[in-house]
Design an enzyme around this catalytic site. Structure first.
Site, mmCIF file in Angstrom:
data_model
loop_
_atom_site.group_PDB
_atom_site.id
_atom_site.type_symbol
_atom_site.label_atom_id
_atom_site.label_comp_id
_atom_site.label_asym_id
_atom_site.label_seq_id
_atom_site.Cartn_x
_atom_site.Cartn_y
_atom_site.Cartn_z
ATOM 1 N N TRP A 102 0.829 -1.209 0.000
ATOM 2 C CA TRP A 102 0.000 0.000 0.000
ATOM 3 C C TRP A 102 0.863 1.260 0.000
ATOM 4 O O TRP A 102 0.499 2.267 -0.609
ATOM 5 C CB TRP A 102 -0.971 -0.026 1.174
ATOM 6 C CG TRP A 102 -1.986 -1.097 0.978
ATOM 7 C CD1 TRP A 102 -2.090 -2.275 1.659
ATOM 8 C CD2 TRP A 102 -3.023 -1.123 -0.013
ATOM 9 N NE1 TRP A 102 -3.125 -3.033 1.158
ATOM 10 C CE2 TRP A 102 -3.717 -2.352 0.141
ATOM 11 C CE3 TRP A 102 -3.424 -0.234 -1.005
ATOM 12 C CZ2 TRP A 102 -4.802 -2.693 -0.675
ATOM 13 C CZ3 TRP A 102 -4.497 -0.578 -1.822
ATOM 14 C CH2 TRP A 102 -5.168 -1.802 -1.644
ATOM 15 N N ASP A 172 -1.672 6.411 6.597
ATOM 16 C CA ASP A 172 -2.773 5.576 6.134
ATOM 17 C C ASP A 172 -3.015 4.492 7.187
ATOM 18 O O ASP A 172 -2.366 3.459 7.196
ATOM 19 C CB ASP A 172 -2.409 4.955 4.787
ATOM 20 C CG ASP A 172 -3.444 3.935 4.303
ATOM 21 O OD1 ASP A 172 -4.491 3.790 4.966
ATOM 22 O OD2 ASP A 172 -3.187 3.286 3.279
ATOM 23 N N LYS A 196 -12.227 -2.423 7.850
ATOM 24 C CA LYS A 196 -11.406 -3.323 8.664
ATOM 25 C C LYS A 196 -11.947 -3.378 10.098
ATOM 26 O O LYS A 196 -12.431 -4.400 10.548
ATOM 27 C CB LYS A 196 -9.956 -2.847 8.695
ATOM 28 C CG LYS A 196 -9.404 -2.380 7.364
ATOM 29 C CD LYS A 196 -9.139 -3.512 6.404
ATOM 30 C CE LYS A 196 -8.395 -3.011 5.175
ATOM 31 N NZ LYS A 196 -8.077 -4.071 4.216
#
Length: 360
Positions: A102, A172, A196
């Site tokens: 990511w 993030d 999540k």
């Protein structure tokens, strides 16, 4: 009905209490005679839902008054563009620490808008640890420093918040958000996809300091302009109302569990139990440096990849779902988000013991 233990990396398992409340309120939310999915986002009923969710989030994280909490869309991927669009503020360079997939995506997208410099990355490009802080080549003139506290795919996690001096720190937090307390005041901005630890997919939380918004690149879409989103109370367009509502219920559930300190204790215990078994098994292996192992996402491999399909088939039969690792790294991955009970970890360990005994 039999629920499985869902180890998916996201969309992920949700608290059963929350799902039952959603079920109870699905046709008639608190006497309104309609579902939240049918409400006007401008009506008093939904505005009250949205305001309560925002206030609960602010309380849980102890968000300082000089930060805005925004409910946006587009996931973390959308923020890969929105961050440079909003935070460059007349500068032309930004620093990125890359510790996994990511982080790679974030710096690649930012390079469309500025000189996005990778200031730290494992030399062998095997994402099994966080590069030593002394080796980072930070630019004190950068508009911001971006990093990914937890890499969902590789299972690499920062053990603490890095010190980057006076340059705004951007993070993030998608796969570790609300898993423990964080000091929001140490960041210029944090963002996180909901799917999540917070709720269903469709909402992205942005928490950004007031002095960092209001000076965007000319090409910035209105829906990605933090100042305009803040002025519109996160309703420049019709928001994902149902997702926002479920997120609010999950936030209340976290409060009932004892808040983020309680979440941290539970999550540390779950991860510790699984890692301890893997390390002692002599059969399974986790590739990540122990001090940089994720609480949320635990990848592991079998001695022979030819056994992976049998492992997954047996796991599904045992009620252990979505354990296949990401295609880029292979093996297995168990995601242990807030709503995963310790009983799920116990069941996984028991199954792994039996599989190793049978196939070892």
């Amino acid at each position: 009905m039999t629920r499985v233990f869902n180890f998916s990396a996201g969309p992920a398992t949700l608290p059963v209490d929350v799902l039952q409340q959603v079920q109870d309120e699905l046709l008639d939310w608190q006497g309104t005679g309609m579902s939240v999915m049918e409400m006007s986002h401008r009506g008093k009923a939904f505005v009250s839902i949205a305001e309560q969710a925002t206030e609960t989030l602010k309380t849980l994280l102890n968000v300082p008054d000089n930060y805005k909490i925004l409910w946006m869309q587009g996931g973390a991927t959308g923020q890969f563009s929105a961050v440079p669009m909003n935070l460059l503020r007349g500068r032309d360079t930004a620093d990125y620490v890359v510790t996994g997939s990511w982080g790679k995506k974030a710096v690649k997208e930012a390079a469309r808008y500025c000189s996005a410099q990778t200031v730290a990355r494992p030399v062998d490009d095997k994402f099994t640890h966080v590069p030593d802080r002394d080796d980072w080549t930070l630019n004190p003139e950068a508009a911001y420093v971006h990093y990914t506290p937890n890499e969902t795919i590789e299972g690499v996690e920062f053990p603490d918040v890095p010190d980057v001096g006076d340059v705004p720190l951007v993070a993030d937090f998608s796969s570790t958000f609300l898993s423990r307390p964080i000091d929001v005041g140490r960041f210029g901005m944090i963002y996180a996809g909901a799917q999540k630890n917070l709720g269903p997919a469709g909402v992205t939380i942005v928490i950004v300091r007031d002095d960092l918004i209001g000076d965007v690149l000319p090409q910035t879409p209105t829906v990605l302009d933090y100042a305009k989103v803040a002025d519109g109370e996160s309703m420049l367009n019709t928001p994902p109302c149902f997702t926002w509502y479920v997120c609010g219920l999950v936030l209340q559930w976290i409060q009932r569990q004892g808040g983020l300190k309680a979440m941290a204790a539970r999550n540390a215990a779950k991860a510790g139990k699984l890692y301890a078994f893997i390390d002692a098994s002599g059969y399974y292996r986790n590739p990540v440096k122990p001090e940089h192992r994720s609480w949320m996402n635990v990848p592991f491999t079998l001695p022979d990849a030819a056994l992976d399909a049998d492992f997954l088939k047996g796991a599904e039969a045992a009620g252990l779902s979505t354990l296949k690792g990401h295609r880029s790294v292979g093996g297995m991955r168990a995601s242990l988000y807030n709503a995963m009970p310790e009983a799920g970890v116990d069941a996984l360990v028991d199954y792994m013991k039996e599989f190793a005994k049978k196939n070892g």
